[in-house]
Design an enzyme around this catalytic site. Structure first.
Site, mmCIF file in Angstrom:
data_model
loop_
_atom_site.group_PDB
_atom_site.id
_atom_site.type_symbol
_atom_site.label_atom_id
_atom_site.label_comp_id
_atom_site.label_asym_id
_atom_site.label_seq_id
_atom_site.Cartn_x
_atom_site.Cartn_y
_atom_site.Cartn_z
ATOM 1 N N GLU A 1 -13.684 54.632 76.762
ATOM 2 C CA GLU A 1 -12.242 54.960 76.248
ATOM 3 C C GLU A 1 -11.451 54.417 75.303
ATOM 4 O O GLU A 1 -10.485 54.632 76.757
ATOM 5 C CB GLU A 1 -12.282 56.630 75.894
ATOM 6 N N CYS B 1 -4.553 57.971 70.796
ATOM 7 C CA CYS B 1 -5.861 56.826 70.552
ATOM 8 C C CYS B 1 -5.850 56.862 69.627
ATOM 9 O O CYS B 1 -6.656 55.703 68.956
ATOM 10 C CB CYS B 1 -6.477 57.037 71.639
#
Lengths: 468, 488
Positions: free
Chosen positions: A209, A243
Site C-alpha cells: 500500500e 496517503c
C-alpha cells in the site's frame, strides 16, 4: 539472524494448528476490540504526543475506523471462512468442488507512521481473521505509539501466535531476511521495492500500500463553497499526512479566482483565524518530515498560510499558486498541509495532465455535471476514485482499497483483508466409483474416445435456446 | 528480429491509444483467436508432436480442447465480467453510487512453459485480452516448434502491435524482464520464479507465478487399489511425467506397497502395451539435458518396474521405485519425468507430518474410501490445489482457481480467475455535491457529540434484512434532519 528465534517460535505455533479454529480467531479479535475500548485514551494521548493529532481525528481515523472493520469481520467471519462451492462441468457434476480458505502461515505486517494505530490494526484484523500467526512492526518514527503497541498490545493477544517487533531501518532489513508466508507493507514506493525484492528471495507474496500524488480536478460548474470545504478537509486532515489526501488541484483560472476565497473561508471555519492555536490541527510527525515539507513552500507563490514553527513542527494550512509541473512541490508526494493549484484550460487538459504522470492511489473530480465526473473516471487510471468528495471511499468497507503501478499492488479493507491473507485452494473431491466414465481419458487413444471427451468437455456457445 | 524495448514500447503506445478497451474490440480478437485454433488445428497438433512426441488425439484433448473451452467462456461471459459491480453501502453513503469497476492493467507479459506449450501460453492470453490489456507473449524456447508456430500465427490473426510475440532464450527473457510491465504471469520453476519476481520488484509489478514442486499422493489402506492405481498411472505418465501437477511420489502403508506396484504394472500394460517404446500414446523427454537429469535420479534406487531408456530418442520407460528413502536424490527435486517413487509411512498422521515438513506443493492427492480421512488430510496440510480420489482433475474445472502457494507459486488463473488476475479492481464512490448538511459532522472544530454521531453513522450494528433496512432508512432521514438542525 536476530529474529530467527521469534519467527520459529511463531512457526511452531502455526504448525500446531492453534490459530485455525474459529473460536481462537474470534477470541483474538474480541480482545482487539477490548484494546480499542480500554486503551482509547492512551491511543489518543500517544498520537497527540507523536504528531499533535487532534482528538476528534484520532478517534475517527484510529479508533472508529478500526472498530468498523472489527465489527464487519466478526459479523461475517463464519461466512468468509466457509468453503465456497463452485459451479461444476459435466465431467465433475457428481463431485464436490469447492474453494478452501487456507491461512498462509506466519505473516508480517509493516505499519507506517501517519495512522500508526489504524494502519497496523486494520491489516492485523484480517490476518487474524484468516487464521494466521502474525509479526507486526509498528513505525519507529512515532515513538509513543510504537511503545504503546510494543508494551500494551501483546497483553491482549496470544503470545505464541502474535508478536510486536520494534525495529529501525537496519533491524527491519534483518527482519526481512526471514521467510514469511505473506508480507503486508504500507509506506513509500522506494521502500516498497526493497520489501518486494526481499520477499522475492523466499517467493513470499506481498501487498504494498504505497502512495503518489492524488490529483483533484475541480470543474467550472460546481458549488464552490462545498467543494472548498471538502477539499480543505481532505487535504488538511492529519496536517496532510494521508496517503489518499488530494495532493493538488487542477482547475481553470476563473475557478481558481472563486476557489481561493472559498478555501480561506473553509480554513477559518475549521481552524479559526490562527490554526496554530486550534486543537483540531495536527503537526508534522518528525523533524525530517517537517524540514522536507517546509522546503516545498518555496515552490510557486503562497496565497494562504505559509507560516511555520520549527519548535512545534507546525506548518500552517497553505495554498500555493503560479506553479510549474517541474516545481519540487509538484514532483514528490507532499504528505503535508500544502495545496498547490495548477491551472488547466478544460477537463481534457486536466485528464492529459493526470495521465502524463504515475498512476495515483486516488483520482478526485468535482462537478455538478455528472458527465464531467464520469469523463475523468473513464479516461484516467488510479487505485480508486471519488467523485465530489475526498477520503470517504476508504470508509466504506465493501470497497477494496489499494493502488496500481507505483501506488501499490493488492487491496484490502473488509472482506478483502481476509482474502489478502488467505490462500484460496481449489479442491475437487471425487468418488472412487463410476470408473467407467473415466475410460475415454485412458490410453490407448482413438478417435472414438476423443469424440466422447470433446462432447463432455466442450462448452457450446450460448444460443437463443438455453433450455438445451 | 526487432529489439525488445521497441516491441514493448509499441505495445504500450497501442494500449494508450485506447483501442483495446472496448468490449467489441476484445470480442473481435477472441473470435479471431478461435478462428486461428480451428483453422490451424493440424499445424498446432503437429508442433506439439514435434516437440514432445505427443499423439494428435492426446494433444487435442490436453491442450486444444482447453483453449477452445476458455475462449467460449470468455466470449460468453465478457459483458458480465467487465460490468461495474455495485457494493453494499453504509448509512453515510446511502445516497451515493458505490461500485467496483474492473479495468485493464495496461501492458502485461505472459511467459509460457515447454511442457504444455500451447495451452500455457494461450490460456493466460485469453484472459489478458478479455480484461482489455496489451499482451507481450514469450513462448518457451525449449518447445521450439510451438514457439515458432505461435510467433507465426498470432500476427496473422490478432492485432500485431497489441499482442506481439517475443521468441528467444535467456538473453531475450532477461531483456524482457528489464522492461516495465503492469503484470507478469510466469509458468516454470521456482528458481526462475525468484528471478522474475525480483525483476518485477524494481518496477513494483504484480506477478502471478505458476511454479511447481513435489506433489504428494497418499494411498490409504482402505481404498479400491485397482481404481486408485489406474488413475494415478494416468496422471503420472501422461506427457511422460512432464506435468506440473503430476503425482510426484506415493506415500502408502508398507503392507500395500507391492499391491500398488502390481496394479501400476498391470495398468501400464493396458495403456501402452508390451512395448511402451512403440506405443503412439507415450511421449518423450523434451531434451537431452532433462533426459540425463531424470536418469541421474535412478542412482542407488530399487527399480521395481521399468528403468529402460534410449538417449537417441530421449525415451525413458515408465518406472516405479520402491522403499525410497526421504533423503535420496529422487526426493530432493521435482522429478518432472516418468519415475514414480513409493515411500512407506505407517499411518495417515505420518503422511501428514511428512508432507508438512516439506515445501508446499502445487497439488496434493489422497485416495481413500473414508471421506473423513480425505477431509482431514485437506484440513491439516497446505497445497496449491487438491484432488481427492483422482489426480490432475481439479485443473480441468475452470471455476476453481488454479495456482500454487509458498514455493509452488502465487496468484491463480483459469476461467474468470484469469480475467480477475489481469484486471485492476478500481473502487468508485460518486457523491452528490449538495447535501452538505451531513458532512458538517466531520468538519472541525471537533466535539465529543460529533464523535458519537460519527460512530453511530459508521459502525455497522445492523443486521441485514428488510426490517433492518427500513430502520436504517428512517434513521437516515432523522439523522439528516438532526445534523442540519444541530450543526447547520
Amino acid at each position: 539472524n536476530p529474529y530467527a528465534g521469534l519467527v520459529s517460535h511463531l512457526r511452531a505455533a502455526w504448525l500446531s494448528g492453534k490459530t485455525r479454529p474459529m473460536e481462537h480467531r474470534v477470541a483474538q479479535l474480541e480482545a482487539l476490540g477490548r484494546f480499542l475500548d480500554e486503551k482509547k485514551e492512551e491511543i489518543l494521548e500517544a498520537t497527540a504526543l507523536d504528531m499533535g493529532k487532534p482528538p476528534f481525528e484520532a478517534e475517527f481515523s484510529e479508533v472508529v475506523l478500526c472498530k468498523n472493520e472489527l465489527h464487519d469481520t466478526l459479523n461475517n467471519l463464519s461466512q468468509w471462512m466457509k468453503d465456497k462451492h463452485v459451479e461444476r462441468n459435466l465431467v465433475t457434476q457428481l463431485d464436490s468442488a469447492f474453494i478452501r480458505k487456507d491461512p498462509y502461515g506466519v505473516v508480517l505486517i509493516i505499519a507506517p507512521w501517519n495512522y500508526p494505530v489504524s494502519l497496523l490494526l486494520q491489516p492485523l484484523i484480517g490476518a487474524i481473521a484468516a487464521g494466521n500467526c502474525v509479526v507486526v512492526k509498528p513505525s519507529e518514527i512515532t515513538k509513543n505509539t510504537e511503545r504503546l503497541m510494543a508494551e500494551v498490545l501483546p497483553g491482549y493477544l496470544d503470545k505464541d501466535c502474535f508478536a510486536v517487533v520494534t525495529a529501525g531501518v537496519q533491524e527491519t532489513t534483518r527482519l526481512l531476511e526471514n521467510k514469511f508466508d505473506y508480507i503486508f507493507f504500507t509506506g513509500t514506493a522506494s521502500v516498497g521495492r526493497i520489501v518486494m525484492t526481499a520477499a522475492a528471495k523466499h517467493l513470499t507474496p506481498v501487498t504494498l500500500e504505497l502512495g503518489g500524488k492524488n490529483p483533484c480536478y475541480v470543474s467550472d460548474t460546481c458549488d464552490v463553497q462545498n467543494v472548498a470545504r471538502r477539499v480543505a478537509w481532505g487535504r488538511f486532515f492529519n496536517a496532510g499526512q494521508t496517503c489518499v489526501a488530494p495532493e493538488y488541484v487542477l482547475c481553470s483560472a476563473e475557478m481558481q479566482e472563486k476557489l481561493l476565497p472559498a478555501l480561506r473561508t473553509a480554513i477559518t471555519e475549521f481552524y479559526g483565524p490562527n490554526p496554530q492555536e486550534s486543537p483540531d490541527f495536527a503537526r508534522m510527525a518528525g523533524d525530517k518530515q517537517f524540514q522536507r515539507v517546509q522546503a516545498l513552500l518555496r515552490s510557486g507563490r503562497v496565497v494562504i498560510g505559509g507560516q511555520t514553527d520549527e519548535k512545534e513542527r507546525y506548518i500552517a494550512p497553505t495554498v500555493l499558486v503560479d506553479l510549474q509541473p517541474s516545481d519540487p512541490v509538484m514532483q514528490e508526494e507532499i504528505f503535508g498541509p500544502i495545496l498547490p493549484i495548477v491551472i488547466v484550460a478544460n477537463v481534457d487538459e486536466a485528464i492529459d495532465f493526470i495521465n502524463s504522470r504515475e498512476r495515483p492511489l486516488v483520482v478526485y473530480a468535482f462537478s455538478s455535471d455528472a458527465k464531467v465526473v464520469n469523463q475523468v473516471l473513464e479516461r484516467t487510471s488510479s487505485g480508486g476514485f471519488c467523485g465530489n468528495d475526498t477520503l470517504m471511499h476508504v470508509t466504506l468497507t465493501s470497497l477494496p482499497f489499494g493502488g496500481i503501478g507505483d501506488s501499490g499492488l493488492g487491496k484490502y479493507h473488509g472482506s478483502f483483508t481476509f482474502d489478502t491473507f488467505t490462500h484460496r485452494r481449489g479442491c475437487l473431491h471425487r468418488s472412487m466409483g463410476r470408473e467407467v466414465f473415466n475410460t475415454p481419458r485412458y490410453p490407448p487413444y482413438n478417435r472414438q474416445k476423443l469424440g466422447i471427451i470433446r462432447a463432455a468437455a466442450e462448452v457450446k456457445r450460448k444460443g437463443p435456446c438455453t433450455l438445451l | 528480429m526487432e529489439k525488445v524495448p521497441q516491441i514493448v514500447g509499441r505495445a504500450r503506445a497501442a494500449f494508450n491509444s485506447g483501442r483495446c478497451r472496448s468490449l467489441e474490440f476484445r470480442m473481435q480478437q477472441l473470435k479471431a483467436m478461435e478462428r486461428m485454433v480451428r483453422e490451424k488445428e493440424k499445424e498446432i497438433l503437429a508442433a506439439i508432436n514435434a516437440d514432445l512426441h505427443k499423439s494428435g488425439v492426446n494433444a487435442y484433448s490436453h491442450e486444444v480442447l482447453t483453449v477452445l473451452r476458455e475462449l467460449a467462456m470468455a466470449m460468453d461471459e465478457l459483458p458480465s465480467w467487465a460490468a461495474p459491480r455495485p457494493v453494499q453501502r453504509n448509512l453515510l453513503t446511502m445516497r451515493d453510487e458505490a461500485y467496483v469497476c474492473p479495468e485493464p492493467l495496461g501492458v502485461v507479459l505472459v511467459i509460457g512453459a515447454w511442457n504444455y506449450p500451447f495451452v500455457l501460453v494461450m490460456q493466460p492470453l485469453i484472459g489478458a485480452i478479455a480484461a482489455g490489456n496489451a499482451v507481450v507473449v514469450k513462448p518457451s524456447e525449449l518447445s521450439e516448434n510451438m514457439a515458432q508456430l505461435v510467433a507465426d500465427l498470432l500476427p496473422q490473426y490478432l492485432d500485431r502491435e497489441l499482442y506481439p510475440v517475443v521468441t528467444g532464450g535467456v538473453p531475450e527473457t532477461t531483456e524482457l524482464l528489464k522492461q516495465r510491465f503492469d503484470h507478469i504471469l510466469y509458468t516454470g520453476n521456482s528458481a526462475v520464479g525468484k528471478i522474475v519476481m525480483a525483476a518485477a520488484a524494481k518496477h513494483l509489478t504484480p506477478v502471478t507465478l505458476e511454479l511447481g514442486g513435489k506433489s504428494p499422493c497418499y494411498i490409504d489402506k482402505d481404498c479400491d487399489l485397482a481404481v486408485a492405481c489406474r488413475r494415478i498411472t494416468w496422471g503420472k505418465y501422461m506427457n511422460c511425467g512432464q506435468t506440473c501437477i503430476a503425482p510426484d511420489y506415493i506415500l502408502c502403508d508398507p503392507s500395500i506397497q507391492s499391491k500398488v506396484v502390481e496394479n501400476i504394472k498391470a495398468t501400464l500394460q493396458e495403456f501402452y502395451g508390451e512395448d511402451v517404446k512403440s506405443s503412439p500414446d507415450y511421449e518423450r523427454i523434451i531434451n537431452k539435458r532433462h533426459f540425463k537429469r531424470i536418469l541421474g535420479l535412478l542412482e542407488g534406487q530399487k527399480i521395481a518396474y521399468g528403468g529402460e531408456s534410449d538417449e537417441a530418442s530421449c525415451f525413458i520407460a515408465p518406472t516405479v521405485l520402491t522403499d525410497v528413502s526421504p533423503e535420496s536424490k529422487v526426493m530432493e527435486e521435482e522429478i518432472f519425468g516418468p519415475i514414480l517413487p513409493i515411500l512407506t509411512v505407517k499411518s495417515v498422521d505420518e503422511a501428514i507430518e511428512f508432507i508438512n515438513h516439506r515445501e508446499k506443493p502445487l497439488a496434493l492427492y489422497v485416495f481413500s474410501n473414508n471421506k473423513k480421512l480425505i477431509k482431514r488430510v485437506i484440513s491439516e496440510t497446505s497445497s496449491g490445489g487438491v484432488t481427492g480420489n483422482d489426480v490432475i482433475m481439479h485443473f480441468s474445472l475452470s471455476t476453481l482457481p488454479f495456482g500454487g502457494v509458498g514455493n509452488s507459486g502465487m496468484g491463480a488463473y483459469h476461467g474468470k480467475h484469469t480475467f480477475e488476475t489481469f484486471s485492476h479492481h478500481r473502487s468508485c464512490l460518486i457523491k452528490d455535491l449538495k447535501m452538505e448538511g451531513a458532512n458538517k459532522l466531520r468538519y472541525p472544530p471537533g466535539s465529543q457529540k460529533k464523535v458519537d454521531w460519527v460512530e453511530f453513522f459508521l459502525l455497522k450494528r445492523f443486521n441485514k434484512g428488510l426490517v433492518g433496512l427500513l430502520i436504517l432508512a428512517l434513521l437516515g432521514i432523522v439523522a439528516a434532519v438532526v445534523t442540519k438542525v444541530s450543526f447547520g
